[in-house]
Design a protein around this motif. Structure first.
Motif, PDB file in Angstrom:
ATOM      1  N   LEU A 129       0.633  -0.932   0.235  1.00 59.74           N
ATOM      2  CA  LEU A 129      -0.197  -0.155  -0.296  1.00 59.74           C
ATOM      3  C   LEU A 129       0.552   1.259   0.455  1.00 59.74           C
ATOM      4  O   LEU A 129       0.556   2.556  -0.539  1.00 59.74           O
ATOM      5  N   LEU A 130       2.189   1.144   0.124  1.00 59.87           N
ATOM      6  CA  LEU A 130       3.007   1.982   0.068  1.00 59.87           C
ATOM      7  C   LEU A 130       3.051   2.593  -0.865  1.00 59.87           C
ATOM      8  O   LEU A 130       3.208   1.940  -1.819  1.00 59.87           O
ATOM      9  N   PRO A 139     -11.217  -1.261   2.947  1.00 60.54           N
ATOM     10  CA  PRO A 139     -11.394  -3.552   1.969  1.00 60.54           C
ATOM     11  C   PRO A 139      -9.867  -3.290   2.466  1.00 60.54           C
ATOM     12  O   PRO A 139      -9.605  -4.723   2.213  1.00 60.54           O
ATOM     13  N   ALA A 140      -9.317  -2.354   2.143  1.00 59.22           N
ATOM     14  CA  ALA A 140      -7.339  -2.489   1.738  1.00 59.22           C
ATOM     15  C   ALA A 140      -6.755  -2.800   2.832  1.00 59.22           C
ATOM     16  O   ALA A 140      -6.164  -3.952   2.500  1.00 59.22           O
ATOM     17  N   LEU A 141      -6.921  -2.709   3.964  1.00 60.28           N
ATOM     18  CA  LEU A 141      -6.309  -2.869   4.681  1.00 60.28           C
ATOM     19  C   LEU A 141      -6.922  -3.852   6.042  1.00 60.28           C
ATOM     20  O   LEU A 141      -6.785  -4.451   6.646  1.00 60.28           O
ATOM     21  N   ALA A 142      -8.137  -2.521   6.621  1.00 59.09           N
ATOM     22  CA  ALA A 142      -8.986  -3.750   7.292  1.00 59.09           C
ATOM     23  C   ALA A 142      -9.621  -4.638   7.673  1.00 59.09           C
ATOM     24  O   ALA A 142      -9.867  -4.902   8.246  1.00 59.09           O
ATOM     25  N   PRO A 393     -10.855   6.974   3.495  1.00 59.38           N
ATOM     26  CA  PRO A 393     -10.005   7.093   2.386  1.00 59.38           C
ATOM     27  C   PRO A 393      -8.407   7.983   2.850  1.00 59.38           C
ATOM     28  O   PRO A 393      -8.868   9.219   4.172  1.00 59.38           O
ATOM     29  N   VAL A 394      -7.200   7.777   3.088  1.00 55.62           N
ATOM     30  CA  VAL A 394      -6.063   7.688   3.146  1.00 55.62           C
ATOM     31  C   VAL A 394      -5.139   7.279   2.753  1.00 55.62           C
ATOM     32  O   VAL A 394      -5.197   6.784   1.275  1.00 55.62           O
ATOM     33  N   GLU A 395      -4.007   7.874   2.765  1.00 55.48           N
ATOM     34  CA  GLU A 395      -2.924   8.178   1.975  1.00 55.48           C
ATOM     35  C   GLU A 395      -1.730   8.147   3.347  1.00 55.48           C
ATOM     36  O   GLU A 395      -1.592   8.373   3.797  1.00 55.48           O
ATOM     37  N   LEU A 396      -1.119   6.982   3.055  1.00 50.70           N
ATOM     38  CA  LEU A 396      -0.017   5.946   3.644  1.00 50.70           C
ATOM     39  C   LEU A 396       1.552   7.133   2.798  1.00 50.70           C
ATOM     40  O   LEU A 396       2.006   6.866   2.057  1.00 50.70           O
ATOM     41  N   ILE A 397       2.006   8.097   3.455  1.00 49.76           N
ATOM     42  CA  ILE A 397       3.245   8.996   3.322  1.00 49.76           C
ATOM     43  C   ILE A 397       4.595   8.008   3.661  1.00 49.76           C
ATOM     44  O   ILE A 397       4.574   7.984   5.162  1.00 49.76           O
TER      45      ILE A 397
END
Length: 399
Positions: A129-130, A139-142, A393-397
Motif C-alpha cells: 500500500l505504500l 477493504p484494503a487494510l482493515a 480514504p487515506v494515503e500512507l506517506i
C-alpha cells in the motif's frame, strides 16, 4: 413496567434511529447527564450510560443475566433468530463449562506461535500500500488483514471467506430491533449465512485449527458435538467484523490526530497503550443488553425482574466522570478499565486475537509510514450494535 419506570428519567431518544446510529456520540452526554439509569420509551427499556453503572452491571452477571439474550429480544418470551450463543448468551454453569473449553483453545500461547506469520503478512500488506496514492483503508487494510490471518487460525476452507463480514454484520444487527436495517442486511447476507453454517461443520475444518480443536474437545466429552458446532460459529460471528472495525478505527484515529502518530513513532513502546486507547475512544461495540433476573435498585431507580437494560459501552468509555478529556485520543492515557470488550465473565473471548492483529498492523506501519493522511472524510456503515466505518480514504506517506 411503565409505572415502575417512572422512577427513572424518560428520554425521547431512540438508540436505533438511523440518525442516532450515524453519530451516537452526539447523544451520549444527554444519556449520561440525565441520570445513572434512564428510561427509553422508544424501545421500552431501561438504559445505563455512565461508566460506574455499566461496569457494575456487566460484573453482576447473576442480576443482569445474558442467558435471556444480549439483544432487545427476551429469549424467555421470544424465539431467537438462531440458536443462542453458548458463550455470549449463556449464564453459569453452562457458560463456565463452555468458556473453560474455549479458553484452552484460544490461548495466549497459541496466538504467540502464529504471531511471526501474522507480522510477516502485515508487513507485506503495508508494503503493497505504500506509495500507491490514496486508497480506501477499510477493504484494503482493515478487512484484508483479518481475512488473511483469522480464517487460517480457525481452519476454514479457502473459498468464500469473504462471507464472514456480511454474516457478522447481520449477527450484530440482530441484537437490535427487527428494523429495516436488519431486514436489508439479512436479505443481502443470505448466501453468507449459509456459507458460515456449512463452514462450522466438522468435515469442513482443517486439522490443527481452533475449529477442529473444539470438535476434539467434544470427542473427549467436554461438550456435545452439537455444542461444538455452535462454539465454532461463535468464533466466526465475533472474530472478524469487530476486528475489522477496530483496525479501521485505529487508522482513523491516527489520521484525525496526526500528532499522536508522530508521538508513537518517537516512542514505539506506547503501541499497546495506543491500541487500548483506540478501543476506549473508538466505540466499535456501542451497546449490549442484559435482562434483570430479579428486582434491583440502581442509583435510586427500581428496575423490575424481567426488564431489558441497554448498556451503552461506548458512552461509558467516554464518561467524563471516569476519564479526563474523554473525547480526545491520547496514546499516553492509561485506558485500563474501559469496557470496549465488556467486563466480567462475559468479557470478549477473542480480545487477545483483536489486540494482536491490531499490534501486527501497528508494527508494520511504524517503521514504514511517516504520516497517515486522510484524503476525504470517512463514512459510516450503519449497524444496530457496531459503530462501523464504511469508507476510510487515506494515503500512507512513506518514511
Amino acid at each position: 413496567m411503565a409505572t415502575i419506570a417512572e422512577s427513572a428519567v424518560a428520554l425521547d431518544i431512540d438508540p436505533f434511529d438511523p440518525a442516532f446510529l450515524a453519530d451516537p456520540f452526539a447523544a451520549h452526554p444527554a444519556l449520561r447527564d440525565a441520570g445513572a439509569v434512564v428510561w427509553l420509551p422508544a424501545i421500552g427499556c431501561f438504559a445505563m450510560a455512565r461508566h460506574a453503572e455499566v461496569q457494575a452491571a456487566l460484573k453482576d452477571h447473576t442480576t443482569f443475566v445474558s442467558g435471556r439474550g444480549v439483544g432487545l429480544a427476551d429469549f424467555a418470551t421470544e424465539e431467537p433468530w438462531r440458536p443462542p450463543s453458548l458463550l455470549l448468551e449463556a449464564d453459569p454453569p453452562l457458560h463456565d463449562r463452555t468458556r473453560t473449553l474455549m479458553n484452552r483453545v484460544a490461548s495466549l500461547g497459541a496466538l504467540r506461535k502464529v504471531m511471526p506469520q501474522w507480522q510477516a503478512k502485515a508487513d507485506a500488506l503495508v508494503d503493497s500500500l505504500l506509495g500507491s496514492g490514496p486508497f480506501d483503508a477499510v477493504p484494503a487494510l482493515a478487512e484484508a488483514f483479518p481475512l488473511a490471518v483469522f480464517p487460517d487460525l480457525i481452519g476454514l476452507r479457502e473459498q468464500g471467506r469473504e462471507a464472514l463480514i456480511p454474516y457478522a454484520t447481520v449477527a450484530f444487527n440482530a441484537f437490535g430491533p427487527r428494523n429495516a436495517l436488519l431486514a436489508e442486511t439479512m436479505e443481502a447476507a443470505a448466501g453468507a449465512t449459509a456459507w458460515v453454517a456449512q463452514s462450522c461443520k466438522r468435515e469442513m475444518l482443517t486439522p490443527g485449527g481452533w475449529g477442529m480443536q473444539v470438535y476434539e474437545a467434544a470427542d473427549r466429552g467436554e461438550c456435545t458435538q452439537d455444542e461444538a458446532e455452535r462454539l465454532v460459529r461463535s468464533f466466526l460471528t465475533a472474530g472478524v467484523d469487530t476486528t475489522v472495525n477496530g483496525i479501521a478505527t485505529l487508522i482513523h484515529a491516527f489520521a484525525q490526530f496526526p500528532d499522536e502518530w508522530q508521538r508513537l513513532r518517537a516512542q514505539p513502546g506506547l503501541a499497546k497503550k495506543a491500541i487500548e486507547e483506540s478501543l476506549r475512544w473508538g466505540g466499535t461495540v456501542q451497546t449490549f443488553f442484559r435482562t434483570t433476573a430479579r428486582e434491583v435498585e440502581v442509583a435510586g431507580v427500581q428496575i423490575p425482574e424481567g426488564a431489558k437494560v441497554l448498556l451503552f459501552l461506548a458512552a461509558a468509555n467516554r464518561d467524563p466522570r471516569k476519564w479526563q478529556e474523554p473525547d480526545r485520543f491520547d496514546i499516553d492515557r492509561t485506558a485500563s478499565g474501559h469496557v470496549g470488550f465488556g467486563f466480567g465473565i462475559h468479557q470478549c473471548l477473542g480480545q487477545m486475537v483483536a489486540r494482536m492483529e491490531a499490534e501486527a498492523v501497528v508494527q508494520a506501519l511504524l517503521p514504514r509510514v511517516a504520516e497517515i493522511r486522510a484524503t476525504a472524510p470517512a463514512t459510516r456503515r450503519l449497524n444496530n450494535t457496531l459503530h462501523a466505518i464504511g469508507t476510510l480514504p487515506v494515503e500512507l506517506i512513506p518514511a
